[in-house]
Design a protein around this motif. Structure first.
Motif: not given
Length: 102
Positions: A9, A30, A36, A76
């Protein structure tokens, strides 16, 4: 060898100078645009209000107390998604009138 470790991230903050009264949008992205979900934003390790379904947090109007360390967290990947936190980013908000040195 093992792949380079990458932050899953990234917390994106505008590169321009941030002035009191501005509107600023923080974006939690992401890596390589991976999906994400469930993003939360943290300021000085306190949980900020997070967007219901989104990766952006708008601060408006910007205030001096918005300065400090931010990071975001989120799930994620699709399917077996895992929680990740971004690296911290320090944001400095400048007052409209620069104060003289004391």
């Amino acid at each position: 060898g093992p792949p380079c470790s990458t932050d899953q991230l990234v917390l994106q903050v505008p590169a321009r100078a941030l002035l009191e009264g501005d509107t600023v949008t923080l974006r939690c992205r992401g890596w390589q645009d991976m999906l994400v979900t469930g993003v939360r934003f943290y300021h000085k390790d306190k949980n900020l209000v997070w967007p219901r379904n989104g990766i952006e947090l708008s601060l408006s109007p910007l205030q001096l107390q918005h300065s400090g360390r931010y990071f975001c967290g989120g799930l994620v990947g699709s399917g077996m998604s895992r929680w990740h936190n971004s690296a911290p980013v320090t944001m400095k908000v400048h007052g409209e009138h620069p104060h003289s040195c004391h």
